[in-house]
Design a protein around this motif. Structure first.
Motif, short mmCIF file in Angstrom:
data_model
loop_
_atom_site.label_atom_id
_atom_site.label_comp_id
_atom_site.label_asym_id
_atom_site.label_seq_id
_atom_site.Cartn_x
_atom_site.Cartn_y
_atom_site.Cartn_z
N UNK A 36 65.67 5.12 11.49
CA UNK A 36 64.31 4.79 11.04
C UNK A 36 63.80 5.84 10.06
N UNK A 47 59.67 4.86 -3.82
CA UNK A 47 58.36 4.43 -4.33
C UNK A 47 57.60 5.56 -5.00
N UNK A 92 44.92 3.09 2.93
CA UNK A 92 46.22 3.19 3.58
C UNK A 92 46.14 3.04 5.10
N UNK A 95 45.72 -0.54 5.90
CA UNK A 95 46.98 -1.26 5.63
C UNK A 95 47.99 -1.05 6.76
N UNK A 98 47.05 -2.97 9.76
CA UNK A 98 47.36 -4.40 9.63
C UNK A 98 48.86 -4.65 9.79
N UNK A 99 49.67 -3.72 9.23
CA UNK A 99 51.13 -3.87 9.35
C UNK A 99 51.55 -3.77 10.81
N UNK A 101 49.75 -4.33 13.45
CA UNK A 101 49.27 -5.55 14.12
C UNK A 101 50.21 -6.71 13.84
N UNK A 113 42.91 -8.31 17.41
CA UNK A 113 42.60 -7.65 16.14
C UNK A 113 42.26 -6.19 16.35
N UNK A 265 37.57 0.58 3.53
CA UNK A 265 38.23 -0.74 3.58
C UNK A 265 38.59 -1.19 4.99
N UNK B 8 40.52 -12.05 16.32
CA UNK B 8 41.91 -12.19 15.95
C UNK B 8 42.18 -13.57 15.37
N UNK B 11 40.53 -14.06 11.90
CA UNK B 11 40.93 -13.25 10.76
C UNK B 11 42.22 -13.76 10.12
N UNK B 16 44.63 -8.37 4.80
CA UNK B 16 44.77 -6.93 4.69
C UNK B 16 46.19 -6.52 4.32
N UNK B 17 47.13 -7.37 4.73
CA UNK B 17 48.53 -7.04 4.49
C UNK B 17 48.97 -7.24 3.05
N UNK B 21 44.61 -7.33 -0.89
CA UNK B 21 43.97 -6.13 -0.34
C UNK B 21 44.15 -4.95 -1.30
N UNK B 24 42.02 -5.24 -4.26
CA UNK B 24 40.63 -4.92 -3.90
C UNK B 24 40.40 -3.41 -3.88
N UNK B 25 41.34 -2.68 -3.32
CA UNK B 25 41.21 -1.21 -3.29
C UNK B 25 41.20 -0.66 -4.71
N UNK B 49 50.98 1.50 -1.25
CA UNK B 49 50.81 0.29 -0.42
C UNK B 49 52.12 -0.49 -0.35
N UNK B 50 52.80 -0.62 -1.49
CA UNK B 50 54.09 -1.34 -1.49
C UNK B 50 55.10 -0.65 -0.58
N UNK B 52 54.38 1.15 2.12
CA UNK B 52 54.00 0.90 3.51
C UNK B 52 54.40 -0.51 3.94
N UNK B 53 54.18 -1.48 3.05
CA UNK B 53 54.55 -2.87 3.36
C UNK B 53 56.06 -3.03 3.46
N UNK B 56 57.38 -1.50 6.60
CA UNK B 56 56.55 -1.78 7.78
C UNK B 56 56.11 -0.50 8.47
#
Lengths: 298, 298
Positions: A36, A47, A92, A95, A98-99, A101, A113, A265, B8, B11, B16-17, B21, B24-25, B49-50, B52-53, B56
């Motif tokens: 991980x 990135x 962040x 974000x 949300x990830x 979750x 939520x 946010x 939950x 939403x 947010x994911x 989002x 918006x930031x 953000x990319x 983190x997405x 995950x």
């Protein structure tokens, strides 16, 4: 005889600039890095290098960023987390919340939520009896609210006794107690344990909008981005119970300013609540009924 | 009655994911942010953000990273820059150095190769006379080197008098003087001013490989990545002259270990130099001739 000019002509200018360099940095990880750690740091290096290349980040700009990062750490202690606040104003924390979750949802676990923890939670918040007032010295412009509700099992609907509701909020001057020498320690925060009916209750302040601290790098960055520092009125909440997944959330006053442009946010539509008129209570003229449904750990 | 479960279901989990989002930031920046600040921070927010997405990133992982960032700041002072060191081990300083060099090349200005400043340079380094020995208390395992050369105009080849050569290096125990209570202040560093022939000279140590400090978050991160802490043997150098673009660089001993796996990724092929045998000098048995060619400011 070596010389800097000779070096220049000998060096392939693209080597350090290109993807080969990034690949080299990533591949320097040894075999004993955890899978991980390798995944996250490979992704981060890729990135952050792509970012630097994409906007042609200069040494001066990078140096300025390092100064801000060091400044954030230097301002942080057990009562303040400026590194976190820097992340928050860039969206962040919301974000990753949300990830996290979303990942839990995909794993099939029952979840509810959530919203960001923020930098003002304290681990050593005292437990108070139900019905206690967390506002130890209510300011003149403060409105007391009777907040109460029930913690239940999300699947069965059964009440959960001995659940903890950990609540914290800023005062009407916009400061949490650890930021404000005029507030008593642990003012406007408390843990409440649900009774045999799963119910908790407390008196708190109707929350008011406030600006995040602007005396550190987060405030400096907001100014550089020409953004305001304000957060909409909210109450922070953590709900915990043995055998259940904890929830960290914030609930927002539907009548507050800044619901659409929270500086960190954190607002989600579903986290907006209404304060109702309360009669025949000498302590409070407002009421907030707020139930929490917890999902079992699997 | 609001409840976390109601929230939950109400939403949109993707809001947010997703990229909306992030947009918006980015769009929260006001009209008075400078164009460059807007460009860099939009790019940074998008990439972070990319990142983190893509992997995950969880709240726990992000929290651990914030702790390390705050720790870096807390360890940093006027003698130590741990935020910079964290970037260095991820190749970021070398990358922005290369980008800055590349940008300058594209602008048509005459430039020469550079390398990273590193965290151990000091602004208050004393000026010493040519021929001085920067090693105030040479360790038993140290080899003295007579280092000398000429600073010239890159275009005309004319010597540049009154140019400054700012040199610093670690001792054979791997420590710079500010890291080592047993070294005198400003040991192994000095500024030298070129004479009317553009020449400078000094005695220094033949550099030796050393590990970067492992008592902070950078060392912790290296351990987590299963990487070693070693840097190849090098001497740091800044060359400055009125009307010329300054150069920050490092020169590496061609016989050193770690040339191919520098822990901070600073080695460029063209920055590798040879130490020659020196005869008839009771002070030093080695010699390093090193010229610097500076490009004029335009």
């Amino acid at each position: 005889m070596g010389s800097v000019q000779d070096i220049s002509s000998k060096t392939d200018g693209t080597t350090t600039l290109g993807q080969e360099f990034t690949k080299n940095v990533i591949q320097s990880m040894g075999p004993n890095a955890s899978p991980r750690m390798r995944e996250v740091m490979s992704c981060f290096i890729q990135h952050i290098h792509d970012f630097a290349r994409k906007c042609n980040l200069t040494v001066d700009e990078w140096t300025a960023a390092v100064k801000m990062i060091n400044w954030a750490g230097q301002m942080s202690d057990d009562k303040r987390n400026e590194g976190q606040l820097m992340c928050d104003i860039l969206g962040l924390e919301s974000l990753v919340d949300a990830i996290t979750y979303d990942q839990a949802l995909k794993s099939g676990k029952p979840v509810t939520a959530s919203a960001i923890l923020g930098p003002f939670w304290r681990a050593d918040t005292p437990t108070r009896p139900n019905g206690a007032n967390i506002s130890s010295d209510t300011p003149e412009d403060g409105q007391l609210v009777y907040m109460h509700g029930r913690v239940t099992d999300a699947e069965s609907g059964n009440p959960i006794p001995n659940a903890t509701i950990d609540v914290w909020q800023a005062s009407t001057n916009g400061l949490y107690e650890q930021q404000d020498p005029n507030q008593k320690e642990h003012n406007l925060r408390g843990k409440f344990i649900t009774d045999s009916y799963g119910e908790y209750s407390l008196y708190c302040l109707r929350p008011t909008p406030y600006p995040i601290p602007n005396d550190g790098p987060a405030g400096k960055l907001l100014a550089l981005l020409d953004r305001h520092e304000w957060r909409p009125a909210h109450i922070h909440l953590i709900a915990l119970a043995d055998g259940y997944k904890p929830i960290t959330t914030q609930i927002f006053d539907k009548d507050s300013a800044y619901l659409n442009d929270d500086s960190v946010f954190a607002v989600k539509e579903g986290l907006v609540v209404s304060f109702a008129e309360r009669k025949n209570d000498p302590q409070a003229s407002l009421e907030l009924a707020y139930d929490v449904h917890l999902g079992r750990c699997i």
